[in-house]
Design an enzyme around this catalytic site. Sequence first.
Site, PDB file in Angstrom:
ATOM      1  N   ASP A   1     -11.155  -3.370  -4.883  1.00 44.76           N
ATOM      2  CA  ASP A   1     -10.394  -2.492  -4.020  1.00 44.76           C
ATOM      3  C   ASP A   1     -10.919  -1.077  -3.904  1.00 44.76           C
ATOM      4  O   ASP A   1     -11.093  -0.604  -4.988  1.00 44.76           O
ATOM      5  CB  ASP A   1      -8.714  -2.554  -4.546  1.00 44.76           C
ATOM      6  CG  ASP A   1      -7.690  -1.922  -3.531  1.00 44.76           C
ATOM      7  OD1 ASP A   1      -8.262  -0.995  -2.653  1.00 44.76           O
ATOM      8  OD2 ASP A   1      -6.645  -2.318  -3.509  1.00 44.76           O
TER       9      ASP A   1
ATOM     10  N   HIS B   1      -8.638  -4.281  -0.554  1.00 44.49           N
ATOM     11  CA  HIS B   1      -7.164  -3.811  -0.159  1.00 44.49           C
ATOM     12  C   HIS B   1      -6.513  -4.533   0.975  1.00 44.49           C
ATOM     13  O   HIS B   1      -6.370  -3.721   2.046  1.00 44.49           O
ATOM     14  CB  HIS B   1      -7.544  -2.430  -0.130  1.00 44.49           C
ATOM     15  CG  HIS B   1      -6.119  -1.659  -0.271  1.00 44.49           C
ATOM     16  ND1 HIS B   1      -5.678  -1.210  -1.209  1.00 44.49           N
ATOM     17  CD2 HIS B   1      -5.240  -1.104   0.861  1.00 44.49           C
ATOM     18  CE1 HIS B   1      -4.449  -0.485  -0.958  1.00 44.49           C
ATOM     19  NE2 HIS B   1      -4.091  -0.345   0.051  1.00 44.49           N
TER      20      HIS B   1
ATOM     21  N   SER C   1       0.811  -1.208   0.050  1.00 43.78           N
ATOM     22  CA  SER C   1      -0.248  -0.108  -0.207  1.00 43.78           C
ATOM     23  C   SER C   1       0.884   1.411   0.071  1.00 43.78           C
ATOM     24  O   SER C   1       1.529   1.595  -1.045  1.00 43.78           O
ATOM     25  CB  SER C   1      -0.985   0.170   1.494  1.00 43.78           C
ATOM     26  OG  SER C   1      -1.859   1.000   1.155  1.00 43.78           O
TER      27      SER C   1
END
Length: 203
Positions: A154, A185, A104
């Site tokens: 996501d 995610h 991320s």
Amino acid sequence: MTDIHAAFFSGHTELAPVLMLHGTGGDESDLLPIATFLFPQHPKLGIRGRVSENGSNRYFMRHTDGTFDLDSLSHETDWLLEAIQTKTTEHHLDASRLIVLGFSNGANVAAYAMLHKTVPFKRAVLLHPMLIDPAESVANLADTRVFTSYGDVDPIVSKDNFDALTAQLTAQQASVEPFKNHQSHHLTQAELLAAKDWLTKNA
């Protein structure tokens, strides 16, 4: 430079060291379980982002409206690259052999660094990355190999953004293996197994 919050976990010195870059709210040890799964015997170095957003660690700032602060991104990436050099030297690691493991926010800063800065690493596992700055890249990534992952539900990373990142890395001659899966995610066994298989093929 300012204090660097880092964690080092020793391993076999003949193996490539792993650089762990956490997601928002993580820290320098956050990815250790994932790194241990992917790289069980490798030395591991984690560096914490020095930006705090509502108490959550990040590698660069966002504006109050949630958009990315590109000045902060550039400045903090420079800081991170200096921190990498400092800590790899301190622990007698060969920075040119580093394999980046980013999730991320950590994957985002790694991808940005590869496209817009001079980096020591040539291999990266980027889990749920985004293209933050689509400005034209002049990087030559001909010797760079990258594994990326994306979830089709996501809420943070769109398909168009992920595809644009893949296209830009490829345009700079990087070898990219995207992995797309039905997920949000977060990390799943499927993408980690795919990453491990990619690492075996690209050892």
